[in-house]
Design an enzyme around this catalytic site. Structure first.
Site, PDB file in Angstrom:
ATOM      1  N   GLU A 174       0.797  -1.242   0.000  1.00  0.00           N
ATOM      2  CA  GLU A 174       0.000   0.000   0.000  1.00  0.00           C
ATOM      3  C   GLU A 174       0.827   1.289   0.000  1.00  0.00           C
ATOM      4  OE1 GLU A 174      -2.612  -0.587   3.343  1.00  0.00           O
ATOM      5  OE2 GLU A 174      -3.443  -2.420   2.515  1.00  0.00           O
ATOM      6  N   GLU A 281      -6.234 -10.578  -1.258  1.00  0.00           N
ATOM      7  CA  GLU A 281      -7.013 -10.372  -0.016  1.00  0.00           C
ATOM      8  C   GLU A 281      -8.513 -10.281  -0.349  1.00  0.00           C
ATOM      9  OE1 GLU A 281      -5.474  -7.103   2.319  1.00  0.00           O
ATOM     10  OE2 GLU A 281      -3.404  -7.634   1.883  1.00  0.00           O
TER      11      GLU A 281
HETATM   12  O1  G3I Z   1      -9.619  -4.041  17.694  1.00  0.00           O
HETATM   13  C1  G3I Z   1     -10.099  -5.298  17.291  1.00  0.00           C
HETATM   14  C2  G3I Z   1     -11.397  -5.671  17.960  1.00  0.00           C
HETATM   15  O2  G3I Z   1     -12.380  -4.686  17.783  1.00  0.00           O
HETATM   16  C3  G3I Z   1     -11.879  -7.004  17.424  1.00  0.00           C
HETATM   17  O3  G3I Z   1     -13.050  -7.425  18.054  1.00  0.00           O
HETATM   18  C4  G3I Z   1     -10.801  -8.056  17.558  1.00  0.00           C
HETATM   19  C5  G3I Z   1     -11.225  -9.331  16.853  1.00  0.00           C
HETATM   20  O4  G3I Z   1     -10.265 -10.313  16.941  1.00  0.00           O
HETATM   21  O5  G3I Z   1      -9.556  -7.616  17.021  1.00  0.00           O
HETATM   22  C6  G3I Z   1      -9.074  -6.376  17.561  1.00  0.00           C
HETATM   23  O6  G3I Z   1      -7.732  -6.098  17.161  1.00  0.00           O
HETATM   24  C7  G3I Z   1      -7.308  -5.923  15.838  1.00  0.00           C
HETATM   25  C8  G3I Z   1      -6.428  -7.035  15.348  1.00  0.00           C
HETATM   26  O7  G3I Z   1      -5.831  -6.801  14.081  1.00  0.00           O
HETATM   27  C9  G3I Z   1      -7.186  -8.371  15.366  1.00  0.00           C
HETATM   28  O8  G3I Z   1      -6.592  -9.386  14.745  1.00  0.00           O
HETATM   29  C10 G3I Z   1      -6.610  -4.588  15.689  1.00  0.00           C
HETATM   30  O9  G3I Z   1      -7.418  -3.529  16.173  1.00  0.00           O
HETATM   31  C11 G3I Z   1      -6.203  -4.348  14.301  1.00  0.00           C
HETATM   32  O10 G3I Z   1      -5.385  -3.209  14.159  1.00  0.00           O
HETATM   33  C12 G3I Z   1      -5.595  -5.503  13.609  1.00  0.00           C
HETATM   34  O11 G3I Z   1      -6.221  -5.402  12.367  1.00  0.00           O
HETATM   35  C13 G3I Z   1      -5.658  -5.980  11.217  1.00  0.00           C
HETATM   36  C14 G3I Z   1      -5.290  -4.867  10.210  1.00  0.00           C
HETATM   37  O12 G3I Z   1      -4.882  -5.429   8.993  1.00  0.00           O
HETATM   38  C15 G3I Z   1      -4.158  -3.988  10.736  1.00  0.00           C
HETATM   39  O13 G3I Z   1      -3.000  -4.732  10.891  1.00  0.00           O
HETATM   40  C16 G3I Z   1      -6.712  -6.901  10.602  1.00  0.00           C
HETATM   41  O14 G3I Z   1      -6.956  -7.998  11.477  1.00  0.00           O
HETATM   42  C17 G3I Z   1      -6.249  -7.397   9.236  1.00  0.00           C
HETATM   43  O15 G3I Z   1      -7.290  -8.110   8.601  1.00  0.00           O
HETATM   44  C18 G3I Z   1      -5.897  -6.195   8.361  1.00  0.00           C
HETATM   45  O16 G3I Z   1      -5.415  -6.679   7.152  1.00  0.00           O
HETATM   46  C19 G3I Z   1      -5.074  -5.696   6.167  1.00  0.00           C
HETATM   47  C20 G3I Z   1      -3.875  -6.232   5.405  1.00  0.00           C
HETATM   48  O17 G3I Z   1      -2.829  -6.548   6.289  1.00  0.00           O
HETATM   49  C21 G3I Z   1      -3.425  -5.224   4.349  1.00  0.00           C
HETATM   50  N1  G3I Z   1      -4.522  -4.855   3.471  1.00  0.00           N
HETATM   51  C22 G3I Z   1      -5.746  -4.415   4.137  1.00  0.00           C
HETATM   52  C23 G3I Z   1      -6.210  -5.431   5.151  1.00  0.00           C
HETATM   53  C24 G3I Z   1      -7.514  -5.006   5.816  1.00  0.00           C
HETATM   54  O18 G3I Z   1      -7.360  -3.824   6.529  1.00  0.00           O
END
Ligand code: G3I
Length: 372
Positions: A174, A281
């Site tokens: 990204e 994805e």
């Molecule tokens: O805060 C949540 C909470 O609200 C939720 O209920 C819980 C569920 O398991 O998770 C909590 O924590 C989050 C964590 O991953 C969970 O695995 C974090 O807040 C969050 O920052 C983090 O999110 C990930 C995000 O990337 C940031 O790293 C997502 O899981 C993940 O699916 C997402 O993936 C990204 C790819 O890497 C890049 N492209 C976009 C894609 C979607 O945003």
């Protein structure tokens, strides 16, 4: 026209599997539970075995979550795997001298036991990159040389740890700006290293693991303005002799905005530049971009799930047409309950973007995709 025995047989097999799919879709299976259905469900990995791999992403939390249905699906439906979070810098290398391999190692083991090829995700991203990378002390920016050394060390250590077991890495994630008049996104990497940070990242990744494929990964590349910016970025890398194998088109679609013609054009554009293309994805939210309502807290309306099935079918038709250019179609989550779309961009809003529901049961979209 005279039909060969093989054609007749193929027609029978198709007809028979059509009947089975219809029965399953109508809930007529005498078996109960997602695990039991694994015996009779067609597998995405087999259905597309001659076209491309079908992958899935999840985090290590799933392994001991007790969600047996999800694990059964993960291990039987898919032959490629991307760790959703556990190889991101903040998770695997939280402090300068601390690496945390446990969660990612456990996922690697699962993937290997289930014959899934693994994509490392991700090395350079504006998110999940801890501040210490860019600072000498809190609030004091580190020099370009220091940041480059840290990046080199990170790649050598993490890519070295998994060398020979990871098929390819999302090297840069990204980097393109979503703002109309801006090329590269304003990120800590851009600030610390300047415009050639993408080139530096690919060079260092190649040095760290010359056997791994190297990808650039981004979202909304099927939108012409963003696609053009990505073309410019890739061309610049290629002109400068930088090794890059492929591009990941993330494919975070929304139900009402799937534009299959632009998806096809995007695949063709990057393939014509000599790149392999991965859909890295894939999912399809029922909500539009910027829509913050919570309209389906207790379940998705049947007509929307039917529309979603049609859209997934249309996308897979594009993928099939371009199967010679595509290596992998990876879903971003095993089932609806495990999708990041339930907490992003709106926290705790149920969404329904994948092929399996929260209990691990196939949705209309699954049947549409396996029907081909
Ligand atoms: O805060 C949540 C909470 O609200 C939720 O209920 C819980 C569920 O398991 O998770 C909590 O924590 C989050 C964590 O991953 C969970 O695995 C974090 O807040 C969050 O920052 C983090 O999110 C990930 C995000 O990337 C940031 O790293 C997502 O899981 C993940 O699916 C997402 O993936 C990204 C790819 O890497 C890049 N492209 C976009 C894609 C979607 O945003």
């Amino acid at each position: 026209m005279k039909q060969t025995k093989r054609n007749v047989l193929a027609q029978w097999v198709r007809a028979l599997s059509g009947v089975m799919l219809t029965l399953l879709a109508a809930g007529c299976s005498t078996q109960s539970g997602a695990e039991a259905q694994q015996d009779v469900l067609p597998n995405l990995r087999d259905v597309y075995a001659h076209d491309f791999r079908v992958g899935v992403a999840f985090s290590h939390g799933l392994l001991d979550s007790g969600d047996a249905a999800a694990l059964a699906l993960a291990g039987t439906q898919f032959n490629a795997f991307t760790p959703e979070n556990d190889m991101k810098w903040a998770n695997i290398h939280p402090k300068e001298n601390a690496y945390n391999y446990g969660p990612a190692d456990a996922l690697m083991l699962f993937a290997e036991q289930h014959h899934m090829s693994v994509t490392g995700h991700t090395l350079v991203w504006h998110q999940e990159s801890p501040n210490w990378i860019f600072e000498d002390a809190p609030g004091v920016p580190a020099s370009r040389e220091t940041v480059l050394l840290r990046l080199r060390e990170h790649m050598r250590t993490v890519m070295g740890h998994y060398r020979g077991r990871i098929h390819g890495w999302d090297v840069v994630n990204e980097a393109i700006s979503t703002k109309k008049d801006e090329w590269l996104r304003d990120s800590p990497w851009l600030k610390a290293l300047g415009e050639d940070y993408v080139e530096q990242a690919f060079r260092l990744a190649r040095e760290a693991d010359p056997g791994a494929e190297l990808y650039y990964n981004d979202y909304n590349l099927e939108q012409p303005v963003k696609r053009e910016k990505a073309v410019r970025l890739i061309k610049r890398l290629q002109d400068r002799g930088v090794h890059i194998d492929g591009i990941g088109l993330q494919g975070h679609f929304t139900l009402k905005s799937v534009d299959t013609a632009e998806v096809a054009k995007t695949i063709e554009t990057f393939a014509a530049m000599g790149l392999r293309v991965n859909i890295s994805e894939l999912d399809m939210s029922l909500y539009g971009y910027g829509d913050r309502d919570n309209r389906y807290p207790d379940g998705a309306p049947a007509e929307l799930l039917a529309e979603q099935a049609d859209q997934y079918a249309a996308l897979f038709q594009v993928f099939l047409t371009h199967h010679d250019k595509l290596d992998r179609i990876t879903f971003w989550g095993v089932h609806d309950g495990l999708s990041y779309a339930n907490y992003m961009p709106v926290k705790d809003r149920p969404d329904y973007p994948l092929l399996f529901d929260r209990a691990g049961k196939p949705k209309p979209a699954f049947y549409a995709v396996v029907k081909r």
